[in-house]
Scaffold this active site. Sequence first.
Site, PDB file in Angstrom:
ATOM      1  N   PRO A  91       0.630  -1.249   0.214  1.00  0.00           N
ATOM      2  CA  PRO A  91       0.429   0.021   0.400  1.00  0.00           C
ATOM      3  C   PRO A  91       0.903   1.269   0.207  1.00  0.00           C
ATOM      4  O   PRO A  91       1.599   1.128   0.696  1.00  0.00           O
ATOM      5  CB  PRO A  91      -0.910  -0.408   1.280  1.00  0.00           C
ATOM      6  CG  PRO A  91      -0.221  -1.136   2.215  1.00  0.00           C
ATOM      7  CD  PRO A  91       0.994  -1.449   1.563  1.00  0.00           C
TER       8      PRO A  91
ATOM      9  N   GLY B 257       7.811   1.539   2.890  1.00  0.00           N
ATOM     10  CA  GLY B 257       8.429   2.045   2.195  1.00  0.00           C
ATOM     11  C   GLY B 257       8.163   2.291   0.530  1.00  0.00           C
ATOM     12  O   GLY B 257       9.325   1.420  -0.551  1.00  0.00           O
TER      13      GLY B 257
ATOM     14  N   ALA C  40      10.848   1.106  -2.895  1.00  0.00           N
ATOM     15  CA  ALA C  40      11.105  -0.128  -3.659  1.00  0.00           C
ATOM     16  C   ALA C  40      10.885   0.965  -5.180  1.00  0.00           C
ATOM     17  O   ALA C  40      11.059   0.194  -6.331  1.00  0.00           O
ATOM     18  CB  ALA C  40       9.483  -1.289  -3.261  1.00  0.00           C
TER      19      ALA C  40
ATOM     20  N   ASP D  61      15.880   3.871   2.847  1.00  0.00           N
ATOM     21  CA  ASP D  61      14.591   2.865   3.073  1.00  0.00           C
ATOM     22  C   ASP D  61      15.544   2.532   1.837  1.00  0.00           C
ATOM     23  O   ASP D  61      14.502   1.271   0.750  1.00  0.00           O
ATOM     24  CB  ASP D  61      13.340   4.234   2.605  1.00  0.00           C
ATOM     25  CG  ASP D  61      12.949   4.333   3.752  1.00  0.00           C
ATOM     26  OD1 ASP D  61      13.139   4.237   5.093  1.00  0.00           O
ATOM     27  OD2 ASP D  61      12.474   4.971   3.437  1.00  0.00           O
TER      28      ASP D  61
HETATM   29  C1  MEV Z   1      10.684   7.417   6.185  1.00  0.00           C
HETATM   30  O1  MEV Z   1      10.898   5.946   6.469  1.00  0.00           O
HETATM   31  C2  MEV Z   1      11.921   7.438   7.308  1.00  0.00           C
HETATM   32  C3  MEV Z   1      12.513   8.660   7.690  1.00  0.00           C
HETATM   33  O2  MEV Z   1      13.310   8.237   8.231  1.00  0.00           O
HETATM   34  C4  MEV Z   1      12.677   8.902   6.024  1.00  0.00           C
HETATM   35  C5  MEV Z   1      13.810   8.976   5.680  1.00  0.00           C
HETATM   36  O3  MEV Z   1      14.502   8.861   6.258  1.00  0.00           O
HETATM   37  O4  MEV Z   1      14.556   9.391   4.729  1.00  0.00           O
HETATM   38  C6  MEV Z   1      11.136   9.626   8.125  1.00  0.00           C
END
Ligand code: MEV
Length: 309
Positions: free
Chosen positions: A81, A87, A91, A131
């Site tokens: 989703p 993520g 992806a 990510d």
């Molecule tokens: C988002 O999945 C993670 C954050 O820390 C942003 C990032 O690290 O780019 C909120």
Amino acid sequence: MVVYSAPGKVILFGEHAVVYGKPAIALAVNRRIYCDISEGEDITTVNGREIDKEKQGYLSEVIEQTGVHHPLRINTDSELPSGAGMGSSAALTVSALGCLLNDKGDIEESKIAEEGFKVEYSVQGSASPIDTSTSTHGSAVMLSDRKLKDFLWNIEKGEKSWKVHHRDIPEIKLVIGYTGVHARTGPLVQKVRNFYEKSNFAQDIVDEIGEVVNLGSEALEENDLERVGELMNRNHKLLSILGISHPSLEALCQASRKYSYGAKLTGAGGGGSMIAITDEPSKVAEVIRMRGGTPYMLESTDEGLTQEK
Ligand code: MEV
């Protein structure tokens, strides 16, 4: 025609603080995005429609960054989703980069991870490589400002430098609870940045998250799930103080804790998803459902960016 797939991720510890160079730990999960790119005709299309730079910011940035000039036919298929903290943007970015940067099937992970980070940074206005590195490498990944064991690659931006490390997948059962509240990462990262830049208090909270991540890493290594859970709860509280929790996340975390070692929001927050580690996944799933969330019993996966047959 080339098809690549890349997994989603969940962050166990350290979201947001990682943007400021603090450590973080994430796991790749067994839901993926598939991206299929071939030469197009007159215009670049995504799933049969002309690409929309506003709505398809990540794909547009991938094309821009890889310097492809001819029209492309892009088809995507997602098991994740979007806006759920799992993520999906990373992806999508990583699988599209796989298609455009593969050299006869040969992929250099560090190059994809670095380009993926640049794409996210540019679209969101700020980012860390957590990510995109997790989606590229698979398994579990730890970012740190120091070189630790199982070092993979280094990613730099300005004065910041993130050392990316492989971690073996910890033996834990995960339940994700999607709140149903769609949350965009960019504005949430910006919200924390505004707080961080104005307030020493916010900087202390970010430092404290960094300490929790290092303790979490030790607890995972010792397979001490009680301690992992306790630290997840603490990480959640610190993220709430940074202002990125949401009533729906509080409700799902609180309900899940009854049957879990610990629970916290995962990803950018503001809605999106929470994650619990537990020995009783179906009970946690049930309470998430009762509180209006959607449970996902995801498993971690070794498989990062992969060329599909
Ligand atoms: C988002 O999945 C993670 C954050 O820390 C942003 C990032 O690290 O780019 C909120």
